[in-house]
Design a protein around this motif. Structure first.
Motif, PDB file in Angstrom:
ATOM      1  N   VAL A 267      -4.623  23.957 -10.514  1.00  0.00           N
ATOM      2  CA  VAL A 267      -5.418  22.774 -10.183  1.00  0.00           C
ATOM      3  C   VAL A 267      -5.636  22.697  -8.673  1.00  0.00           C
ATOM      4  O   VAL A 267      -6.752  22.446  -8.198  1.00  0.00           O
ATOM      5  N   TYR A 268      -4.549  22.926  -7.894  1.00  0.00           N
ATOM      6  CA  TYR A 268      -4.694  22.906  -6.445  1.00  0.00           C
ATOM      7  C   TYR A 268      -5.666  23.982  -5.964  1.00  0.00           C
ATOM      8  O   TYR A 268      -6.439  23.779  -5.011  1.00  0.00           O
ATOM      9  N   GLU A 269      -5.641  25.128  -6.604  1.00  0.00           N
ATOM     10  CA  GLU A 269      -6.556  26.200  -6.228  1.00  0.00           C
ATOM     11  C   GLU A 269      -8.000  25.824  -6.491  1.00  0.00           C
ATOM     12  O   GLU A 269      -8.893  26.071  -5.669  1.00  0.00           O
ATOM     13  N   LEU A 270      -8.254  25.194  -7.644  1.00  0.00           N
ATOM     14  CA  LEU A 270      -9.618  24.797  -7.982  1.00  0.00           C
ATOM     15  C   LEU A 270     -10.103  23.637  -7.126  1.00  0.00           C
ATOM     16  O   LEU A 270     -11.312  23.461  -6.944  1.00  0.00           O
ATOM     17  N   LEU A 271      -9.168  22.849  -6.598  1.00  0.00           N
ATOM     18  CA  LEU A 271      -9.544  21.691  -5.784  1.00  0.00           C
ATOM     19  C   LEU A 271      -9.577  22.009  -4.282  1.00  0.00           C
ATOM     20  O   LEU A 271      -9.730  21.092  -3.473  1.00  0.00           O
ATOM     21  N   ARG A 272      -9.418  23.287  -3.912  1.00  0.00           N
ATOM     22  CA  ARG A 272      -9.404  23.651  -2.507  1.00  0.00           C
ATOM     23  C   ARG A 272     -10.708  23.228  -1.830  1.00  0.00           C
ATOM     24  O   ARG A 272     -11.795  23.559  -2.298  1.00  0.00           O
ATOM     25  N   GLY A 273     -10.584  22.465  -0.752  1.00  0.00           N
ATOM     26  CA  GLY A 273     -11.749  21.977  -0.022  1.00  0.00           C
ATOM     27  C   GLY A 273     -12.249  20.637  -0.506  1.00  0.00           C
ATOM     28  O   GLY A 273     -13.152  20.064   0.103  1.00  0.00           O
ATOM     29  N   VAL A 274     -11.705  20.123  -1.624  1.00  0.00           N
ATOM     30  CA  VAL A 274     -12.119  18.815  -2.149  1.00  0.00           C
ATOM     31  C   VAL A 274     -11.147  17.766  -1.634  1.00  0.00           C
ATOM     32  O   VAL A 274      -9.952  17.824  -1.923  1.00  0.00           O
ATOM     33  N   PRO A 275     -11.586  16.806  -0.828  1.00  0.00           N
ATOM     34  CA  PRO A 275     -10.669  15.798  -0.286  1.00  0.00           C
ATOM     35  C   PRO A 275     -10.125  14.895  -1.395  1.00  0.00           C
ATOM     36  O   PRO A 275     -10.826  14.612  -2.379  1.00  0.00           O
ATOM     37  N   PRO A 276      -8.893  14.453  -1.273  1.00  0.00           N
ATOM     38  CA  PRO A 276      -8.324  13.559  -2.292  1.00  0.00           C
ATOM     39  C   PRO A 276      -8.954  12.177  -2.205  1.00  0.00           C
ATOM     40  O   PRO A 276      -9.455  11.776  -1.145  1.00  0.00           O
ATOM     41  N   PRO A 277      -8.953  11.441  -3.271  1.00  0.00           N
ATOM     42  CA  PRO A 277      -9.495  10.072  -3.232  1.00  0.00           C
ATOM     43  C   PRO A 277      -8.628   9.180  -2.354  1.00  0.00           C
ATOM     44  O   PRO A 277      -7.434   9.433  -2.167  1.00  0.00           O
ATOM     45  N   GLU A 278      -9.237   8.158  -1.823  1.00  0.00           N
ATOM     46  CA  GLU A 278      -8.540   7.290  -0.884  1.00  0.00           C
ATOM     47  C   GLU A 278      -7.303   6.650  -1.486  1.00  0.00           C
ATOM     48  O   GLU A 278      -6.313   6.452  -0.800  1.00  0.00           O
ATOM     49  N   TRP A 279      -7.368   6.349  -2.792  1.00  0.00           N
ATOM     50  CA  TRP A 279      -6.242   5.620  -3.372  1.00  0.00           C
ATOM     51  C   TRP A 279      -4.966   6.481  -3.450  1.00  0.00           C
ATOM     52  O   TRP A 279      -3.859   5.953  -3.573  1.00  0.00           O
ATOM     53  N   THR A 280      -5.101   7.822  -3.335  1.00  0.00           N
ATOM     54  CA  THR A 280      -3.916   8.686  -3.378  1.00  0.00           C
ATOM     55  C   THR A 280      -3.273   8.833  -2.003  1.00  0.00           C
ATOM     56  O   THR A 280      -2.187   9.398  -1.886  1.00  0.00           O
ATOM     57  N   ARG A 281      -3.969   8.371  -0.980  1.00  0.00           N
ATOM     58  CA  ARG A 281      -3.408   8.472   0.375  1.00  0.00           C
ATOM     59  C   ARG A 281      -2.447   7.311   0.609  1.00  0.00           C
ATOM     60  O   ARG A 281      -2.869   6.171   0.721  1.00  0.00           O
ATOM     61  N   ARG A 282      -1.148   7.641   0.692  1.00  0.00           N
ATOM     62  CA  ARG A 282      -0.164   6.592   0.919  1.00  0.00           C
ATOM     63  C   ARG A 282       0.028   6.396   2.422  1.00  0.00           C
ATOM     64  O   ARG A 282       0.164   7.371   3.175  1.00  0.00           O
ATOM     65  N   PRO A 283       0.036   5.163   2.882  1.00  0.00           N
ATOM     66  CA  PRO A 283       0.225   4.925   4.321  1.00  0.00           C
ATOM     67  C   PRO A 283       1.625   5.359   4.755  1.00  0.00           C
ATOM     68  O   PRO A 283       2.581   5.241   3.994  1.00  0.00           O
ATOM     69  N   ASN A 284       1.720   5.891   5.973  1.00  0.00           N
ATOM     70  CA  ASN A 284       3.015   6.280   6.540  1.00  0.00           C
ATOM     71  C   ASN A 284       3.741   5.023   6.983  1.00  0.00           C
ATOM     72  O   ASN A 284       3.258   4.256   7.815  1.00  0.00           O
ATOM     73  N   ALA A 285       4.934   4.819   6.446  1.00  0.00           N
ATOM     74  CA  ALA A 285       5.684   3.597   6.739  1.00  0.00           C
ATOM     75  C   ALA A 285       6.092   3.508   8.201  1.00  0.00           C
ATOM     76  O   ALA A 285       6.391   2.430   8.693  1.00  0.00           O
ATOM     77  N   ARG A 286       6.073   4.662   8.904  1.00  0.00           N
ATOM     78  CA  ARG A 286       6.534   4.659  10.281  1.00  0.00           C
ATOM     79  C   ARG A 286       5.391   4.601  11.292  1.00  0.00           C
ATOM     80  O   ARG A 286       5.635   4.657  12.491  1.00  0.00           O
ATOM     81  N   ASP A 287       4.170   4.506  10.834  1.00  0.00           N
ATOM     82  CA  ASP A 287       3.053   4.469  11.769  1.00  0.00           C
ATOM     83  C   ASP A 287       3.164   3.294  12.722  1.00  0.00           C
ATOM     84  O   ASP A 287       2.923   3.429  13.929  1.00  0.00           O
ATOM     85  N   ASP A 288       3.539   2.141  12.198  1.00  0.00           N
ATOM     86  CA  ASP A 288       3.678   0.963  13.052  1.00  0.00           C
ATOM     87  C   ASP A 288       4.818   1.143  14.051  1.00  0.00           C
ATOM     88  O   ASP A 288       4.708   0.735  15.215  1.00  0.00           O
ATOM     89  N   LEU A 289       5.905   1.759  13.595  1.00  0.00           N
ATOM     90  CA  LEU A 289       7.036   1.994  14.496  1.00  0.00           C
ATOM     91  C   LEU A 289       6.656   2.971  15.609  1.00  0.00           C
ATOM     92  O   LEU A 289       7.052   2.792  16.761  1.00  0.00           O
ATOM     93  N   ARG A 290       5.906   3.983  15.254  1.00  0.00           N
ATOM     94  CA  ARG A 290       5.472   4.960  16.259  1.00  0.00           C
ATOM     95  C   ARG A 290       4.607   4.282  17.320  1.00  0.00           C
ATOM     96  O   ARG A 290       4.773   4.524  18.516  1.00  0.00           O
TER      97      ARG A 290
END
Length: 289
Positions: free
Chosen positions: A34-57
């Motif tokens: 599946v990963y091979e067939l999806l190469r170059g296809v960006p994931p949907p926004e809802w699968t992007r989890r925010p980094n909990a440490r971004d605010d701390l950084r």
């Protein structure tokens, strides 16, 4: 020719917005495929989890820009100092931050000095007591003391004849004025006047050989006309040397001419000293028995 499976997997990703797990459940295709067939296809926004440490950084970068130290940043945002360093290492330290760091360094040094002052005073007092007690043991030096001491220090620091190079003459080299003075006392006890030996300074070529020669002559009370041309040691700039400056006078070489019998005398005293040292354990065992 278009691969229908690849088209379906891409459609499920882009149109229906499914995750990799959902695509695998729908198509029955393995994860890597599946990963091979999806190469170059960006994931949907809802699968992007925010980094909990971004605010701390971001907060750490702000603190660094305001002049806080790594320890203060780590304590404030609740992370390790190593993590704080990784976050802010590209943030340039301000002039104000450097001044703060220098003040803290000076304060830490003052605190350390205050903490160790009493310890150093106690250590120096104990050292002085040991020096005084040891000095009382020495007492006056008789002829026998000078002969034994002189033979011992010569065997440590003097030139010695080897089975493959017979050279029975007395030559002593050292950089310690006290040890050299003691050896001159030994020569006097052996009947050698200070005007008999020749003297030579061995020193690095970067130093002042003439000044060193004058210093040794004055320090040990030696006749200036008995000094030979100094031996200059090649200076290696890549070597980190501590023996530099006005206190560096090189080594003094004392050579006694026609000293074969004196050398044999030293050999005899050393051989007897070694013999008695080796037999000391046997004598103590006999006494204990």
């Amino acid at each position: 020719m278009t691969d229908p499976l690849a088209s379906e997997v891409r459609r499920l990703r882009t149109v229906e917005g499914l995750s990799v797990r959902e695509i695998r459940a729908r198509t029955g295709v393995g994860r890597n495929r599946v990963y091979e067939l999806l190469r170059g296809v960006p994931p949907p926004e809802w699968t992007r989890r925010p980094n909990a440490r971004d605010d701390l950084r971001r907060r750490a970068i702000e603190l660094r820009a305001s002049g806080c130290s790594l320890a203060e940043i780590a304590a404030c945002v609740g992370v390790a100092k190593s993590t704080a360093y990784q976050w802010v290492r590209d943030v340039p330290a301000s002039v104000e931050d450097d001044a703060v760091r220098q003040r803290r360094k000076a304060h830490a040094k003052a605190m350390s000095e205050a903490r160790w002052t009493a310890h150093r005073a106690e250590r120096d007092a104990a050292r002085a007591r040991q020096h005084a007690a040891a000095a009382r043991v020495v007492g006056p030096l008789g002829e026998r003391d000078l002969l034994l001491l002189g033979a011992a220090i010569y065997w440590c620091e003097g030139a010695k004849s080897k089975p493959w190079r017979r050279d029975d003459h007395v030559q002593f080299i050292n950089s310690d004025p006290g040890l050299l003075a003691l050896f001159l006392r030994f020569l006097a006890a052996c009947g050698v006047d200070p005007s008999v030996p020749s003297y030579r300074v061995s020193i690095h070529e970067s130093a002042d050989a003439e000044a060193a020669t004058s210093w040794w002559a004055g320090r040990l009370g030696l006749p200036a006309d008995r000094f030979r041309r100094p031996t200059l040691k090649r200076h290696n700039p890549s070597t980190v040397r501590r023996n530099t400056g006005t206190d560096y006078h090189g080594c003094l070489v004392i050579t006694v001419p026609r000293s074969r019998e004196l050398y044999w005398r030293i050999e005899g005293m050393i051989a007897e000293l070694f013999e008695r040292a080796a037999g000391a354990g046997v004598e103590e065992t006999d006494r204990d028995a």
